[in-house]
Design a protein around this motif. Sequence first.
Motif, short mmCIF file in Angstrom:
data_model
loop_
_atom_site.label_atom_id
_atom_site.label_comp_id
_atom_site.label_asym_id
_atom_site.label_seq_id
_atom_site.Cartn_x
_atom_site.Cartn_y
_atom_site.Cartn_z
N VAL A 22 0.82 -1.21 0.00
CA VAL A 22 0.00 0.00 0.00
C VAL A 22 0.86 1.27 0.00
CG1 VAL A 22 -0.35 0.35 2.50
CG2 VAL A 22 -2.18 0.92 0.91
N PHE A 23 2.11 1.15 0.42
CA PHE A 23 3.02 2.29 0.46
C PHE A 23 3.85 2.42 -0.82
CE2 PHE A 23 2.38 1.11 4.92
CZ PHE A 23 1.92 2.32 5.41
N GLU A 24 3.79 1.41 -1.68
CA GLU A 24 4.64 1.36 -2.87
C GLU A 24 4.49 2.61 -3.73
OE1 GLU A 24 4.42 -0.91 -7.04
OE2 GLU A 24 4.26 -2.23 -5.31
N GLY A 25 5.61 3.20 -4.06
CA GLY A 25 5.64 4.33 -4.97
C GLY A 25 5.19 5.66 -4.36
N LEU A 26 4.84 5.67 -3.09
CA LEU A 26 4.41 6.92 -2.47
C LEU A 26 5.63 7.75 -2.12
CD1 LEU A 26 2.00 8.59 -1.46
CD2 LEU A 26 2.30 7.47 0.77
N ARG A 27 5.73 8.93 -2.71
CA ARG A 27 6.85 9.81 -2.41
C ARG A 27 6.72 10.37 -1.00
NH1 ARG A 27 4.84 12.44 -6.61
NH2 ARG A 27 5.08 14.44 -5.54
N TRP A 28 7.83 10.63 -0.39
CA TRP A 28 7.82 11.09 1.00
C TRP A 28 7.07 12.41 1.15
CZ3 TRP A 28 10.08 15.51 3.03
CH2 TRP A 28 10.96 16.21 2.20
N GLU A 29 7.13 13.25 0.12
CA GLU A 29 6.42 14.53 0.19
C GLU A 29 4.90 14.32 0.24
OE1 GLU A 29 10.06 15.09 -2.54
OE2 GLU A 29 8.43 13.65 -2.36
N ALA A 31 3.43 11.67 1.50
CA ALA A 31 3.06 10.95 2.73
C ALA A 31 2.53 11.88 3.81
CB ALA A 31 4.26 10.16 3.25
N GLY A 32 2.88 13.14 3.75
CA GLY A 32 2.43 14.10 4.75
C GLY A 32 1.27 14.96 4.30
N LYS A 33 0.76 14.70 3.11
CA LYS A 33 -0.32 15.53 2.59
C LYS A 33 -1.64 15.22 3.30
CE LYS A 33 -2.28 17.20 -1.67
NZ LYS A 33 -2.25 17.19 -3.10
N LYS A 34 -2.31 16.27 3.70
CA LYS A 34 -3.64 16.13 4.31
C LYS A 34 -4.64 16.95 3.51
CE LYS A 34 -4.34 16.20 8.70
NZ LYS A 34 -4.38 16.57 10.13
N ASN A 37 -10.84 16.31 3.93
CA ASN A 37 -11.61 15.08 4.06
C ASN A 37 -10.92 13.99 4.87
OD1 ASN A 37 -13.60 16.20 2.37
ND2 ASN A 37 -12.47 15.55 0.56
N CYS A 38 -9.65 14.19 5.18
CA CYS A 38 -8.88 13.16 5.88
C CYS A 38 -8.36 13.72 7.20
CB CYS A 38 -7.68 12.72 5.04
SG CYS A 38 -8.11 12.02 3.46
N PRO A 39 -8.68 13.08 8.30
CA PRO A 39 -8.18 13.59 9.58
C PRO A 39 -6.69 13.32 9.78
CG PRO A 39 -9.45 11.59 9.94
CD PRO A 39 -9.58 11.94 8.48
N TYR A 40 -6.12 12.37 9.02
CA TYR A 40 -4.72 12.01 9.18
C TYR A 40 -4.02 11.94 7.84
CZ TYR A 40 -6.43 10.41 13.71
OH TYR A 40 -7.02 10.35 14.94
N SER A 41 -2.73 12.09 7.88
CA SER A 41 -1.91 11.86 6.69
C SER A 41 -1.46 10.40 6.69
CB SER A 41 -0.68 12.77 6.72
OG SER A 41 0.20 12.40 7.78
N VAL A 42 -0.96 9.94 5.56
CA VAL A 42 -0.40 8.58 5.48
C VAL A 42 0.72 8.43 6.51
CG1 VAL A 42 0.89 6.96 4.02
CG2 VAL A 42 -1.07 8.21 3.08
N TRP A 43 1.53 9.45 6.67
CA TRP A 43 2.64 9.44 7.63
C TRP A 43 2.12 9.16 9.05
CZ3 TRP A 43 7.60 8.93 8.25
CH2 TRP A 43 8.24 9.42 9.38
N ALA A 140 -5.08 3.34 1.66
CA ALA A 140 -5.49 3.27 0.26
C ALA A 140 -6.48 4.39 -0.06
CB ALA A 140 -6.09 1.90 -0.06
N LEU A 141 -7.42 4.64 0.85
CA LEU A 141 -8.39 5.70 0.63
C LEU A 141 -7.73 7.08 0.63
CD1 LEU A 141 -11.30 6.65 0.27
CD2 LEU A 141 -11.53 6.60 2.77
N ILE A 142 -6.85 7.33 1.58
CA ILE A 142 -6.13 8.62 1.62
C ILE A 142 -5.35 8.81 0.33
CG2 ILE A 142 -4.30 9.93 2.77
CD1 ILE A 142 -5.17 8.53 5.41
#
Length: 154
Positions: A22-29, A31-34, A37-43, A140-142
């Motif tokens: 689920v984390f594959e290919g996600l750039r670190w920048e 990962a912190g995007k909010k 609609n999302c209370p949390y970031s992927v990070w 996955a939803l985020i």
Amino acid sequence: MSSYFFEKGLHGVNAHVDPVEVFEGLRWEMAGKKTENCPYSVWQVLNHMIFWQDYYLTLLKGRVPNPPEHDEETWPDETAPSNETEWNNTFLQFSNGLKEAENEAKKDLKELRDARLGRTRGDILTTLMAHNSYHTGQIALIRRIIGAWPPPSW
């Protein structure tokens, strides 16, 4: 239940995307995007998953960690990694913990590991699988919402 069930279940086989994939290919920048609609970031979700994965691994090793008083303590305040190295190291910590859980699944699952609560190794692994499964779907939803889905290999 067999160790095969847990080894496959820890990776979402027949249920959901693999918690590592689920984390594959996600750039670190990203990962912190909010978004609103999302209370949390992927990070934040990743770090929350690590907290509980480490907690359950401690139980599987026969030690009883102090549980947090409030769930908020298991979520980081920081919404994003500070750099790519921090992102990679944190992801590595998660994936190594998952490998450790796989190894724990190969041991006697009926053995009591949390005698205080009367839980078996299988009970603890089931809880870990369910927790990771829930948050894997959340990630996955985020990723869909922030425009970073699907992973490149899909």
